[in-house]
Design a protein around this motif. Sequence first.
Motif, PDB file in Angstrom:
ATOM      1  N   THR A  10       0.846  -1.190   0.000  1.00 55.24           N
ATOM      2  CA  THR A  10       0.000   0.000   0.000  1.00 55.24           C
ATOM      3  C   THR A  10       0.878   1.235   0.000  1.00 55.24           C
ATOM      4  N   SER A  11       0.265   2.410  -0.094  1.00 59.00           N
ATOM      5  CA  SER A  11       1.054   3.638  -0.178  1.00 59.00           C
ATOM      6  C   SER A  11       0.283   4.812   0.401  1.00 59.00           C
ATOM      7  N   LEU A  12       0.938   5.950   0.406  1.00 58.61           N
ATOM      8  CA  LEU A  12       0.331   7.170   0.939  1.00 58.61           C
ATOM      9  C   LEU A  12       0.008   8.185  -0.158  1.00 58.61           C
ATOM     10  N   GLU A  13       0.380   7.875  -1.393  1.00 61.25           N
ATOM     11  CA  GLU A  13       0.118   8.820  -2.478  1.00 61.25           C
ATOM     12  C   GLU A  13       0.153   8.092  -3.809  1.00 61.25           C
ATOM     13  N   GLU A  14      -0.494   8.687  -4.809  1.00 59.10           N
ATOM     14  CA  GLU A  14      -0.470   8.122  -6.153  1.00 59.10           C
ATOM     15  C   GLU A  14       0.866   8.400  -6.818  1.00 59.10           C
ATOM     16  N   SER A 121      -3.869   3.833  -3.309  1.00 59.02           N
ATOM     17  CA  SER A 121      -2.896   4.903  -3.159  1.00 59.02           C
ATOM     18  C   SER A 121      -2.964   5.561  -1.789  1.00 59.02           C
ATOM     19  N   ASP A 122      -3.927   5.158  -0.970  1.00 61.96           N
ATOM     20  CA  ASP A 122      -4.010   5.664   0.393  1.00 61.96           C
ATOM     21  C   ASP A 122      -4.810   4.675   1.226  1.00 61.96           C
ATOM     22  N   THR A 148       6.250   4.919   0.603  1.00 59.63           N
ATOM     23  CA  THR A 148       6.041   6.350   0.761  1.00 59.63           C
ATOM     24  C   THR A 148       7.166   7.135   0.127  1.00 59.63           C
ATOM     25  N   GLU A 158       2.471  11.876   8.727  1.00 60.81           N
ATOM     26  CA  GLU A 158       1.573  11.005   7.971  1.00 60.81           C
ATOM     27  C   GLU A 158       2.086   9.568   7.952  1.00 60.81           C
ATOM     28  N   ALA A 162       0.010   6.470   9.575  1.00 62.16           N
ATOM     29  CA  ALA A 162      -0.365   5.317   8.749  1.00 62.16           C
ATOM     30  C   ALA A 162       0.183   4.027   9.340  1.00 62.16           C
TER      31      ALA A 162
END
Length: 358
Positions: A10-14, A121-122, A148, A158, A162
């Motif tokens: 998973t991630s925190l941004e596109e 993306s989040d 990230t 952030e 997360a």
Amino acid sequence: MTDTNTLLVTSLEEGIGKTAITLALATRAKDAGYNAGYMKPKGTRLRSAVGKTRDEDPMLARELLDLETDLHEMEPIVYSPTFIQEAIRGREDPDDLRERLQESIKTCSDGTDLLFVEGSSDLATGSIVDLTDIDIAELLDARVLLVTGYGTASDTDEILSAARAIGDRLDGVLFNGVTDATVDEVADDVVPFLESEGIPVHGILPRDRSLAGVTVADLARSLGADILTGDANTDVHVERFSVGAMSGSSALERFRRTRDAVVVTGGDRSEVQTAALEASGVKALLLTGGFQPASAVIGQAAERNIPVLSVQSDTRTTIDRVEEVLRTGQTRNEATVDRMRSLLDDGVDVESLLSIDL
């Protein structure tokens, strides 16, 4: 739940490289002799608002991993704007969706040693149907890799939030696309801080020019643009756009300050087009309104090997579309995955991350 060793990325941004990382890890496992599976529970890369997915990521996964799994099993939920509206109106049953997802999980994990799951993306996507990446990790009994980027020290808030939300399922954090200007800050300050909070960090991957932005060819394909300079290099990457809405002299001054950019301007603005072609940081022209540019502009572009694209849409609409393409990124191919594999091999203990012997 599956007995397969499962990793959810998973991630925190596109546009942070989640797809490339997921497939690079999967192909690394495959080449080591393991049966690697792939799925992307929530498809968000859509061709249209009614929910026809691009299927680019699962299609590439099928090719690279030699999978025979049907695409609809690899991407069981089309998370389109229409789907979201229907869910808000109570027309999508979370229990039915969960059941559908569980069936796809069984199919995608069948016969595999490792299942690689590409998340959103989040961590908020899927909340309206109780299928966030954290929810899916619970369903899969999966470990979670959090990818990230890093811009400023405030990003640590952030990342920490997360990581705490993911909880015990967090396998670790992987920084990607870190610039030379911030790598020491991440290594000397952020990583020790996170580790002091009990959050493992798997590595820091540098920003790689070949993985940044999109190619002009991908941009043209995404926009449905015509390429007016047939011999120009469309494999060059663009990372940002600049709007040519000023006079020629003002435009030249502005364009000289940009780099790796596509200039978006009206097809009838010859003076702006000429100014853009004189700036070394401009890698492509995107002309709007369906106007045919002057032959002198095409000639100058050909001499400088700068592609000129043309679309029928107006400048405002085109800017919105370009912004979306650059924000999400569209370059998805074997070369991208191979390059990411090299970066991972150089900067990450892949064997430990995957919990396998390579």
